[in-house]
Every structure is written in C-alpha cells, then in structure tokens.
Design a protein around this motif. Structure first.
Motif, PDB file in Angstrom:
ATOM      1  N   ALA A   1      45.217  33.641  44.970  1.00  0.00           N
ATOM      2  CA  ALA A   1      44.406  34.739  44.442  1.00  0.00           C
ATOM      3  C   ALA A   1      45.210  36.034  44.390  1.00  0.00           C
ATOM      4  O   ALA A   1      45.098  36.822  43.440  1.00  0.00           O
ATOM      5  N   GLY A   2      46.049  36.261  45.410  1.00  0.00           N
ATOM      6  CA  GLY A   2      46.884  37.460  45.422  1.00  0.00           C
ATOM      7  C   GLY A   2      47.878  37.479  44.279  1.00  0.00           C
ATOM      8  O   GLY A   2      48.133  38.527  43.675  1.00  0.00           O
TER       9      GLY A   2
ATOM     10  N   VAL B   1      29.157  37.947  42.802  1.00  0.00           N
ATOM     11  CA  VAL B   1      29.655  37.235  43.995  1.00  0.00           C
ATOM     12  C   VAL B   1      30.012  38.198  45.125  1.00  0.00           C
ATOM     13  O   VAL B   1      29.635  37.943  46.284  1.00  0.00           O
ATOM     14  N   PRO B   2      30.740  39.305  44.885  1.00  0.00           N
ATOM     15  CA  PRO B   2      30.993  40.233  45.997  1.00  0.00           C
ATOM     16  C   PRO B   2      29.722  40.769  46.648  1.00  0.00           C
ATOM     17  O   PRO B   2      29.647  40.864  47.884  1.00  0.00           O
TER      18      PRO B   2
ATOM     19  N   THR C   1      38.569  38.493  48.172  1.00  0.00           N
ATOM     20  CA  THR C   1      39.862  38.294  47.518  1.00  0.00           C
ATOM     21  C   THR C   1      39.817  37.085  46.589  1.00  0.00           C
ATOM     22  O   THR C   1      40.319  37.132  45.447  1.00  0.00           O
ATOM     23  N   LEU C   2      39.217  35.986  47.051  1.00  0.00           N
ATOM     24  CA  LEU C   2      39.110  34.786  46.210  1.00  0.00           C
ATOM     25  C   LEU C   2      38.255  35.045  44.979  1.00  0.00           C
ATOM     26  O   LEU C   2      38.575  34.579  43.876  1.00  0.00           O
ATOM     27  N   ALA C   3      37.151  35.794  45.158  1.00  0.00           N
ATOM     28  CA  ALA C   3      36.261  36.071  44.023  1.00  0.00           C
ATOM     29  C   ALA C   3      36.982  36.909  42.962  1.00  0.00           C
ATOM     30  O   ALA C   3      36.905  36.614  41.760  1.00  0.00           O
TER      31      ALA C   3
ATOM     32  N   ALA D   1      32.969  38.839  34.103  1.00  0.00           N
ATOM     33  CA  ALA D   1      33.209  40.064  34.870  1.00  0.00           C
ATOM     34  C   ALA D   1      32.023  40.382  35.773  1.00  0.00           C
ATOM     35  O   ALA D   1      32.194  40.750  36.944  1.00  0.00           O
ATOM     36  N   PHE D   2      30.794  40.231  35.238  1.00  0.00           N
ATOM     37  CA  PHE D   2      29.604  40.509  36.039  1.00  0.00           C
ATOM     38  C   PHE D   2      29.518  39.550  37.231  1.00  0.00           C
ATOM     39  O   PHE D   2      29.177  39.952  38.346  1.00  0.00           O
ATOM     40  N   THR D   3      29.840  38.275  36.983  1.00  0.00           N
ATOM     41  CA  THR D   3      29.726  37.274  38.042  1.00  0.00           C
ATOM     42  C   THR D   3      30.730  37.500  39.158  1.00  0.00           C
ATOM     43  O   THR D   3      30.373  37.565  40.343  1.00  0.00           O
ATOM     44  N   TRP D   4      32.013  37.645  38.798  1.00  0.00           N
ATOM     45  CA  TRP D   4      33.069  37.650  39.823  1.00  0.00           C
ATOM     46  C   TRP D   4      33.421  39.025  40.347  1.00  0.00           C
ATOM     47  O   TRP D   4      33.959  39.148  41.451  1.00  0.00           O
ATOM     48  N   TYR D   5      33.140  40.069  39.569  1.00  0.00           N
ATOM     49  CA  TYR D   5      33.438  41.419  40.040  1.00  0.00           C
ATOM     50  C   TYR D   5      32.239  42.081  40.711  1.00  0.00           C
ATOM     51  O   TYR D   5      32.402  43.034  41.472  1.00  0.00           O
TER      52      TYR D   5
END
Length: 784
Positions: free
Chosen positions: A496-497, A323-324, A435-437, A316-320
C-alpha cells in the motif's frame, strides 16, 4: 509643567520617539531597542535635572486622601485618573534622583537577563524557539513549498478562485510545519505569484492572499509568537492573580480562584488550534466568494499533470471516505462498549487520596465575600456542604501505602476488567487499516491480493489479542504471538505504501504531515512539553531534507528510512518493555529488549549524523545553521534590549502611570478593548517582537489580573499581533512580498490587496470576542 503635560507623560513620549526613530534609522532593530532605552533615559534625566519634568502626584499626606482611605477605598486603586479632585504635589519624575535610578536599572538588567535569558525557569521553553526556527528553515530549504504549491494547484485549480484557495491551504500547511513568515511569503511570492498573474488573476487578490496566508504561521501551532508570548503570559497571569487574591483579602490565588493560576505554552498551543483553522477558512472563503462575484479576476485553471491513476467518483467515495469512516467509527464504538480499552495490570502501591471541597471554605469574611462574588452563592453553598460532609467523615482521606494483599486484590480486579483488545493493538489496526484503504483507493486497478493479505493480518491481530494474549502475558510473549500476523500486515502495508508513493498528492503531503502530527500530537496530547517536541521536529526536518536531497541526486535514501524505522521501534520497545536493567533481578527479556532498543537508538543517531553530512555536503546545512543562528540571536538580543527599555519606563514611573490609567475604568471589557486597539495601532509601526517584549509587560498585569480566561486573552493578543505583519505601511509580510513581486505589481496593488484580509483579521477577532469557546474548547476537551 512642560507643554502642560505631566512629566511622566512627556517621558513616555520621549521613549516612544526614541524607539520609533531608532527603528526608522535603519540600525538593526535588536540593537536599536536597547539604544533607544539608553538615549531616552539620558534625555529624561537631563530634563529632570533641569527641573523641566514635573510629575503631579497625589498628596498622600492630605486630609482628603486619609478620609478616602478610611472610608474603605484601597490605596492601590486611588489614582489621578479615578480621583482627579484629590490634592496633588509637584515632584520630579526621578524622586530619588536619576543617579539612583541608573544604579537600580544596571543592577536590575543584570538580574533580568539572568532570570529570563540565561538561567531562568523560562529558558527551557525559550529553547523551543531555536528548535522551531531550525525546523522551519530546514523544511523551507528542502523545497517542500515548491511541491505543495504545484500539487495543491492541481487539486484546487479547477475551482473558481482555486489558485487562491490552494495558496491558503499551502500557507496553513507551511504554518504548521515551518512557521517562518518571511520564508513562506517569499517562497510563495516567487513560485505562485507569476503563475496567478499569467492566469489572469487580479494582482490585488494574488498579493493579498499570499501575504495573508504567509502570516498564518504566527497563530497556527507550533507558533514562535505563542512560545514567546506564552513564556510572558505564564509569569504575568500568575503574578497578577496573586495580587488580585491579596486585594480580595485571600491568602493566595489558589484559594481565591479554586484552581492554580497557571497557563503553559502547551495549553496555548491547544487553544490556538481552532482560531488558526478558522482564519485559514475565512481567507479561503473570501477568495472563493471573490471568484464567484468576479470570475474574470479569479478564473478556474486546469493545471497540467496528473496526481496518479484515474479514480471514479464511487471508488474515491468508498476508499477515501467510506472505509476510513467505518474503521474509525468502528474502533470508537468498540471502545464505548469496553471491547477496546486498557489491558494494563500496573497497580499503584498507594491508595488514592480523597477529594477535597471544590473551594476552600476556611477563609476570612472579606475573602468569603469576594469568593461568593466570583464563583456565585450556589458554588459557595455547594463547597460548604462538601466540606461539612468531609468533616463529618473525619476529613479528607489521605493516601496510604497498600498491603501486599490489597495490591494483589487490585491487580486481580484489573485483570478481570481488562478489555479483550488493547488500546495499543487497536491503534495499530486503525492506522494500518487506513493505510490499506488509501492504498486500494489510489490504484483500484492493481492486484488486490497483497492488500487482502494485509487486511487478514489485521483480523488475525485482533483474534490473537482476544484469544491468546492475556493481561498477564509478558511483552516478549506478546511479540512472539503477534509475529506471524504482523508479517502479513507489514507485507500488505508495504505494498500500500508503494502505491501511495506513486500518487503526487500523498507523496508530497504525507512526509511533512507525519512530522506535523508527531510534533503537535506530542504537545497537544500532553505527552511532552514544547521544547522536546521542537527538538523532535528539528531532527525530523533534517532527516526529511536529507532524504529529499538524496532522491534529487539519484541516490538511495534507505539509510534515512531505516533510521526513521529505528526511532519508531525504539519508542515501541520503551513503551512495552521494562528497560530498567540497573535494578536488581532484571529478566533476560528486559536485557534483550534493552539491547535491541539501544541498537535502534545508535542506528537512529547514525542516520541523523549521516543526514547532516548529506546536507552539509550538498551545501544546505551551513546556510540553515547560519540563518537559524541569525534569527535566534535577533530574538534574544531584542529580549535583552526590551528589558533595558522596560526598566527605563519603570524607573520614571511610566509603567505605573499606564497601569493606573487602565485600572481607572470599572468595566474590564473596556480595558481589554483599549489594549487591543492600542496593540492594533502599534502593529502599523512596530514588529510583533517589540510589542511582545515592550508593551505586553506593561499592560499585562492589568489584562491578566481580571476574570478573563488567560488562554482567551493570550490568543486574542496573538491574532492581533498577526495583523501587525499585514498592516501598511510597515507590515513585514508586505515588504517581503514587495521584494520578490514582478515589476508590473505595484505597492498600491499590494496595499489594496491586503486591506480585505486586514478586515478579515478584525472580523476574526470579533468572532473570538463573541464566541470565546472557540479558544477554550480544545484545552477543555484534551484536559478531560
């Protein structure tokens, strides 16, 4: 004098009691206001004809008055409040007779209705009220609040006071998407209040947080209060500052202030953003602290259900978050080094006009002294130095038409200085990258290959822009070069969507969030004014409601989705292609782009009509249109009735009397504090519409005629008016909640529960008073 009171004072008391009695009579408020004006005028006229209403006016023919004026005191500031020792004369409140006053009122009301309701400059802005009401009622009927409450309860429920915090979050979200206080309070009262009571939440906290959160729509843009208040504030501020400039000896407000005396609804939306968020945070903070101090009255609750695939804290930390932040920070960093920037080669055929001095210095001695007092000696000396330098250089350079060679030279310079990556492409890369992340974060165990292909497509987009696309490349050539990478990107984004749609939180929040960003973004970013943005919001709300209706019936919503895509494609074509085919020599590329954009427009129109048909067939559109017509008709009828009541107050000198009283105070802060206290007290018995249209036009020339920032003044009033929904005994939010609350919740519970939030409102006003930059910082940043 009757009862020892001045005739004008008795007239004001009569008007207030007629208005108050009309509201309490149960007669529709919109008509009660106009009726109060007619009845009060008749009573005042009868008493005046009987010689019972005597106004003690200053004797302007007395020797003392002449000496005071000859000493330099301006007649406008002379009043019985500032100079009570001046000789007075007794005169009727209708100096020329009530018949003349009646004739003037009839003619004025026709002119005012024509100017402010039917064909005035503010009518376009007032149309935004209709659109925002339609948007709000449509979203409310689409049951967006149901899903939001359920989802947010799952997210915040395990926290102390989590259910109360979730109410605040949903209230803020609905405020930005609907802004309809009654609908929000009723919906949350029906859905959330029983749940909170079943989980042993205090009735006081439960009712208080629901009522207070429901009123956030009055301050968080797009707010109907700000639209209505803004249309008045613009006229009041401009007129008041022109008067102030003339009293200072200057020709106009632009000379005196050094800037135009203008405030728009769009600017007020920008100013209201942070105060609205601040109030929401204060509400949530109170609920959290209350839960910590009283855990048995606001326990943590784990709601049943899941929001998607389990995700570890590291994932969650990485992708939410990680990365953003990296994507956004990287884009900002590249922009700072001019790697991302404009690639435009459009050159103006005229040179830029020179910049004049910061202040106009060719003014009289009286105006100069007033400007130095307002701006300071340093600013005046700087303006004198700037004007001297300009005069030595031959004056301000005027714009002139450039020669062909100069235009070509400027074009070559723009090509040479163009950034390697265009702003538009960079925006696409950032949005699709996010969106991909998020798609990776919501389903970390699923196949990552489609998302990798999408990321590779984003890298190819950047490389193609750097290596193959030049600033001189045509729009058609750019589309052709971007086609292959865009296919990869869309493939990854589609996957991703699909994954995001399976997550409850994203599925519920994303559609209305996009609508909010589209509406507020277009206003706050200065792309358009509130009326077209409101129309966009109303259309988007209808399509969103139609899509939800189709899904509930088990039908495909593909037509709505394709229509939404068609709108996006037509906008992109309009931004990137020259669609002026009516001019001679239009290229084949322009013709092709025009036909594609027109086809997208027609399909989007078909999608809108289809969506309306779905809602009509489902029994949703008819009540939405009926309720929208009722609300907007009430607003405009109150506007007409309040104009009549205002003219009655003006006709016997009530408005002038009140303004003289306020101007008798030398301290501007004191005057504004008095007005705010009066508005707060009136909020106990009057609705915000009556206050806006009856009270603000009377006190507005005084509070907008000073040195305060008009944005700060208006937002302070708006936050104060928001309190009128919460203050017992006539707070509308309390009535709405009382109507849907269970039997075990008493009126005493509601009153006790709302008091802390009324105090929070007062505290919020105090914070805005001490830190006005909370209001002014966003407009300042966006204007730059």
């Amino acid at each position: 004098m009757l009862f020892g009171l001045d005739g004008v004072e008795i007239g004001l008391i009569i008007v207030f009691f007629c208005l108050f009695g009309g509201i309490l009579s149960g007669f529709p408020v919109a008509f009660a206001i106009g009726g109060a004006g007619i009845i009060s005028f008749g009573v005042i006229a009868a008493l005046d004809s009987a010689g019972l209403l005597i106004h003690q006016a200053i004797d302007t023919n007395s020797e003392v008055y002449r000496q005071l004026v000859s000493s330099g005191v301006k007649p406008d500031v002379i009043s019985v409040f500032r100079y009570p020792e001046l000789p007075r004369i007794a005169e009727p409140v209708f100096v020329q007779g009530w018949e003349t006053a009646l004739d003037r009122n009839v003619s004025f009301i026709v002119n005012r209705i024509n100017e402010r309701v039917l064909a005035g400059a503010s009518i376009e802005t007032l149309l935004a009220v209709l659109m925002f009401v339609l948007m709000g009622i449509t979203l409310e009927r689409s049951k967006i609040a149901n899903d939001l409450l359920t989802t947010m309860a799952r997210v915040f429920g395990p926290l102390p006071g989590g259910l109360a915090v979730s109410i605040v979050v949903v209230g803020a979200f609905l405020a930005a998407s609907t802004g309809i206080v009654g609908a929000t309070v009723v919906t949350m009262g029906l859905l959330a209040l029983p749940t909170m009571l079943r989980n042993n939440y205090s009735p006081e906290l439960s009712t208080g947080v629901i009522a207070a959160s429901g009123t956030l729509g009055q301050i968080i843009p797009p707010s109907i209060v700000i639209v209505l208040l803004g249309t008045l504030a613009g006229d009041l501020y401009s007129t008041a500052q022109e008067t102030r400039a003339r009293e200072a000896g200057c020709t106009d407000a632009l000379t005196y202030l050094g800037e135009p005396a203008v405030v728009s609804v769009g600017t007020l939306f920008q100013a209201a953003l942070l105060p609205g968020i601040m109030l929401a945070l204060l509400y949530a903070g109170y609920a959290f602290v209350y839960a910590l101090l009283n855990p048995e009255k606001a326990p943590a609750v784990v709601m049943e259900g899941s929001t998607g695939e389990p995700v570890t804290r590291g994932e969650a930390f990485t992708w939410y978050l990680g990365v953003p932040i990296a994507i956004i920070a990287g884009a900002l960093l590249l922009g700072a080094f001019d790697i991302i920037g404009s690639q435009s080669t459009v050159v103006s055929s005229f040179s830029e006009a020179g910049q004049g001095a910061a202040l106009r210095t060719n003014v009289g001695a009286e105006c100069q002294a007033a400007m130095i007092e307002l701006h300071g000696q340093v600013a005046w000396d700087a303006a004198i130095a700037e004007q001297t330098a300009l005069d030595a250089a031959g004056g301000v350079e005027q714009a002139r038409q450039l020669t062909v060679d100069e235009i070509e030279a400027n074009r070559i310079a723009m090509i040479e200085n163009a950034a390697p990556i265009g702003t538009g492409i960079a925006t696409f890369i950032v949005l699709f990258g996010l969106t991909l992340a998020i798609g990776r974060g919501v389903a970390p165990s699923r196949d990552v290959k489609p998302l990798i292909l999408g990321a590779m497509g984003l890298l190819l987009l950047a490389l193609v822009d750097i290596l193959l696309i030049q600033p001189t490349t045509s729009a058609g050539g750019t589309v052709a070069l971007m086609a292959l990478p865009m296919v990869l990107v869309l493939y990854g984004v589609r996957e991703a969507g699909i994954r995001c749609a399976q997550n409850d939180l994203i599925r519920v929040v994303f559609p209305p969030l996009v609508l909010i960003i589209a509406v507020l973004g277009s206003i706050l970013g200065g792309i358009t004014n509130p009326t077209p943005a409101a129309a966009l919001g109303a259309g988007g709300a209808l399509m969103l409601a139609a899509y939800r209706r189709l899904k509930e019936e088990g039908q495909s919503g593909a037509v709505i989705l394709w229509a939404t895509l068609a709108i996006a494609v037509s906008v992109l074509i309009g931004v990137n292609f020259d669609l002026r085919i009516n001019q001679g020599g239009a290229s084949a590329e322009s013709w092709a782009a025009f036909f594609v954009a027109y086809a997208c427009y027609m399909y989007a129109l078909f999608g809108m009509i289809y969506g309306c048909w779905v809602l009509y067939k489902g029994g949703v559109l008819t009540p939405v249109v009926r309720e929208t017509a009722k609300v907007t008709s009430m607003v405009f009828t109150i506007l007409i009735g309040s104009q009549l009541l205002n003219l009655v107050v003006i006709s016997f000198g009530g408005e002038h009397y009140i303004q003289q009283f306020l101007k008798s105070f030398d301290n501007e802060l004191t005057v504004f504090l008095i007005v705010m206290l009066v508005l707060f007290v009136l909020g106990f018995v009057l609705d915000f519409l009556e206050i806006i249209y009856i009270v603000i036009p009377i006190v507005g020339p005084v509070i907008y005629g000073g040195s305060f920032d008009p944005k700060w003044v208006t937002i302070m009033i708006a936050v104060n008016l928001q309190t009128s929904f919460l203050t017992p005994p006539f707070g509308f939010a309390l009535f709405y909640l009382r109507g849907v609350a269970p039997k075990e919740v008493t009126t005493g519970h509601i009153y006790r529960g709302i008091l802390p939030f009324v105090l929070i409102q007062v505290g919020g006003l105090g914070i805005l008073w001490l830190f006005p930059s909370i209001v002014t910082i966003v407009p300042a940043l966006l204007s730059n």
